[in-house]
Motif scaffolding. Structure first.
Motif, PDB file in Angstrom:
ATOM      1  N   LEU A  14       2.495   6.196  -1.787  1.00 21.97           N
ATOM      2  CA  LEU A  14       2.661   4.924  -1.095  1.00 21.97           C
ATOM      3  C   LEU A  14       1.425   4.578  -0.258  1.00 21.97           C
ATOM      4  CD1 LEU A  14       4.438   2.505  -0.539  1.00 21.97           C
ATOM      5  CD2 LEU A  14       5.564   3.833   1.260  1.00 21.97           C
ATOM      6  N   THR A  15       0.868   5.572   0.392  1.00 23.13           N
ATOM      7  CA  THR A  15      -0.344   5.354   1.181  1.00 23.13           C
ATOM      8  C   THR A  15      -1.497   4.907   0.277  1.00 23.13           C
ATOM      9  OG1 THR A  15       0.365   7.026   2.769  1.00 23.13           O
ATOM     10  CG2 THR A  15      -1.965   6.410   2.802  1.00 23.13           C
ATOM     11  N   LEU A  16      -1.618   5.512  -0.874  1.00 24.41           N
ATOM     12  CA  LEU A  16      -2.659   5.115  -1.829  1.00 24.41           C
ATOM     13  C   LEU A  16      -2.431   3.685  -2.311  1.00 24.41           C
ATOM     14  CD1 LEU A  16      -5.155   5.960  -3.466  1.00 24.41           C
ATOM     15  CD2 LEU A  16      -3.571   6.823  -5.215  1.00 24.41           C
ATOM     16  N   LYS A  17      -1.185   3.344  -2.585  1.00 20.94           N
ATOM     17  CA  LYS A  17      -0.861   1.975  -3.000  1.00 20.94           C
ATOM     18  C   LYS A  17      -1.258   0.979  -1.912  1.00 20.94           C
ATOM     19  CE  LYS A  17       2.993  -1.021  -4.159  1.00 20.94           C
ATOM     20  NZ  LYS A  17       4.409  -1.119  -4.499  1.00 20.94           N
ATOM     21  N   ILE A  18      -0.923   1.300  -0.684  1.00 18.79           N
ATOM     22  CA  ILE A  18      -1.277   0.413   0.434  1.00 18.79           C
ATOM     23  C   ILE A  18      -2.797   0.300   0.548  1.00 18.79           C
ATOM     24  CG2 ILE A  18      -1.232   0.165   2.942  1.00 18.79           C
ATOM     25  CD1 ILE A  18       1.611   1.435   2.837  1.00 18.79           C
ATOM     26  N   GLU A  19      -3.475   1.419   0.441  1.00 23.53           N
ATOM     27  CA  GLU A  19      -4.941   1.400   0.538  1.00 23.53           C
ATOM     28  C   GLU A  19      -5.563   0.522  -0.542  1.00 23.53           C
ATOM     29  OE1 GLU A  19      -8.675   4.528   0.739  1.00 23.53           O
ATOM     30  OE2 GLU A  19      -6.817   5.163  -0.219  1.00 23.53           O
ATOM     31  N   GLN A  20      -5.059   0.630  -1.757  1.00 26.19           N
ATOM     32  CA  GLN A  20      -5.665  -0.093  -2.884  1.00 26.19           C
ATOM     33  C   GLN A  20      -5.223  -1.546  -2.983  1.00 26.19           C
ATOM     34  OE1 GLN A  20      -4.607   2.466  -6.181  1.00 26.19           O
ATOM     35  NE2 GLN A  20      -6.396   3.765  -5.863  1.00 26.19           N
TER      36      GLN A  20
END
Length: 73
Positions: A14-20
């Motif tokens: 989820l953090t990666l999704k938010i970052e990207q």
């Protein structure tokens, strides 16, 4: 322990999704109170990780809803 690993993987995804996909939101993740320990040696259990994951989900949901509202105005 497997449950914590599973939740941690979800947090990472989820953090990666938010970052990207939502970089304007990502910059605020460090300020999320759930990630700041309240004591020197915090107890990291399934509940703590679950709460963290839920807070990220809520943050993203609220952000998306507010973003959509601002686009419709």
């Amino acid at each position: 322990m497997k449950e914590i690993q599973k939740i941690n993987n979800e947090i990472n995804d989820l953090t990666l999704k938010i970052e990207q996909q939502y970089p304007e939101l990502y910059q605020y993740l460090n300020e999320n109170p759930v990630t700041i320990p309240c004591c020197e040696n915090p107890e990291l259990d399934t509940k703590v990780f679950s709460d963290w994951l839920e807070s990220l989900k809520d943050l993203l949901k609220d952000f998306i809803e507010n973003q959509q509202k601002s686009l419709t105005k």
